[in-house]
Design an enzyme around this catalytic site. Sequence first.
Site, mmCIF file in Angstrom:
data_model
loop_
_atom_site.group_PDB
_atom_site.id
_atom_site.type_symbol
_atom_site.label_atom_id
_atom_site.label_comp_id
_atom_site.label_asym_id
_atom_site.label_seq_id
_atom_site.Cartn_x
_atom_site.Cartn_y
_atom_site.Cartn_z
ATOM 1 N N GLY A 150 0.790 -1.337 0.017
ATOM 2 C CA GLY A 150 0.024 -0.102 0.031
ATOM 3 C C GLY A 150 0.848 1.138 -0.036
ATOM 4 O O GLY A 150 1.956 1.286 -0.402
ATOM 5 N N GLY A 151 0.229 2.284 0.434
ATOM 6 C CA GLY A 151 1.220 3.559 0.719
ATOM 7 C C GLY A 151 2.248 3.495 1.549
ATOM 8 O O GLY A 151 3.323 4.350 0.995
ATOM 9 N N GLY A 164 23.742 12.322 -30.119
ATOM 10 C CA GLY A 164 23.198 12.762 -28.490
ATOM 11 C C GLY A 164 23.824 11.967 -27.417
ATOM 12 O O GLY A 164 24.107 12.338 -26.218
ATOM 13 N N ALA A 165 24.048 10.526 -27.688
ATOM 14 C CA ALA A 165 24.571 9.878 -26.463
ATOM 15 C C ALA A 165 26.092 10.400 -26.418
ATOM 16 O O ALA A 165 26.345 10.300 -24.971
ATOM 17 C CB ALA A 165 24.614 8.346 -27.266
#
Length: 556
Positions: free
Chosen positions: A211-212, A446-447
């Site tokens: 859960g949370g 870009g790499a």
Amino acid sequence: MNIRKKHAFRFRQHIVKLITMKAAGVPAQHRLVLLEERTDMPEEDPRIIELRSMREKARQGGGADRIAKQHAKNKLTARERVDLLLDPGTFQETEPFVTMRDDETNPSEKTLGDGVVTGYGLVNGQRVYVYAQDFTVQGGALGEMQSHKICRVMDLAVQSGAPIIGMIDSGGARIQEGVLSLGGYAEIFKRNSLYSGIVPQISLILGPCAGGAAYSPALTDMIIMVEKQSYMFLTGPEVIKSVTGEVVDFESLGGAQTHHCISGLATLTADSEKNALALTRRVLSYLPANNVENPPAISCDDDPNRMDEELNHLVPVDPYLPYSMHEAIQHVVDAGSFLELQAGFARNAIVGLARMGGMSVGIVSQEPSVMAGSIDLDAADKITRFVRFCDSFNIPLVTFVDSPGFLPGVDQEHRGIIRHGAKVLYAYSEASVPKISIVTRKAYGGAYVVMSSKYLGTDINFAWPSAEIAVMGPEGAANILYRKQIDAAADPAAERTRLTEEYRQKFLNPYAAASKGYVDDVIEPRETRARVIAALLALRDKSVTALARKHGNMPV
């Protein structure tokens, strides 16, 4: 000195006095009266007896039966975990007598310590603060006062500038406390966020974290899970089945291997609690206590000038053949020091902690034997988070570059490869720690730019003779630059091959970049260890003044 030892000490003192008095001629009856008066043992103070009883009750947690059930599952108790994590005899507990408030439950459910053990001690001689949820008390469920204890120890850690180690084994929030338990989680989450980058925060998942509650470890720097024992998820198998119709078990949904290899949430996994705790101790050995200290340096018996000839033969002459970047890293760092993180997730990228000349460093790389080292969505996220972690705690970054670029494809573009790639760029640009890069082979487009290029403020950039630094690969470049010439040729295929090789020889070498000042030196691969260690020593007093701002707006 305890009471019995104290009285034994006094008794010996009186015996010495009696012997002295006898030698001085004091009558025997006087000596006996003195002995009766001085060796009389007083009754134990009932208040001390009560304190000892309460301490023992607090140590028992949920009681002997529940401790036995915990052991039957091959799980340790909260106190056993604390004792294994910390250096022997150094644990100092805080708030062992805290209980649920009277208006929240009936008295029979109240337990000293309220289901969590908190305090501080030493790991490898370094001060740390810890909390360990106790599954023997209401399944470790968190309520208002348990949250109070955890928040208190987190506050003390930050005020003292020491790491926070959380050991999680909990069924979630206490339903009977309602919004108070939810508020308790919120207070922890807030501190996880506010204290991020100030002191290291490490979460050990040693049982359920559902859960949370799962948001707290997700906000920390590292998560260590135990295989076949710990799991994390927001919604359990039954809820998923009722909502989506999917059938899944706990392990497949949120087990250690799932989070280590698929979600990327687990930084490290271990096959037992003891090994998980040992891993935690090892991780801490690389880290400073806080963001204003430098990471610890240790004595090193591995020659800083060691040159492994194998490195000179590691990268194949054929640029299409793969090789192991893991092998390159092992040859360069101090022997046995590389600790890879998130090893099962985005295996085309490598991140981890190591030492070079005894100094802690963060290692970042591509793995050319997986997806040719191309960068996809997951690899970008993995690299980004690790770079920011190292920068937060003053750990220098050493980056090995071999990537043909970002992974192409409609799926990658639609899922935001531009945004995810921008995260890597942002992280390296923002990082102010010493940054050293080594281009081992491909560094295209870009790499090349995002992987610790000089454009982004990297301090020292090396390249191996096998480095290929260019806008794109030679085939694509030749097709674009010489399309008309190729089409007009009598043998287009032969002409394309000739022009591709011509482009490779002219542009795909490290000397073109070095001639423009974007590579500081072209080195033999075997020289890498010595050159990087020398650079680290030269940069250890590096100081960068950041521009004034509240914070940047990083693409997420």
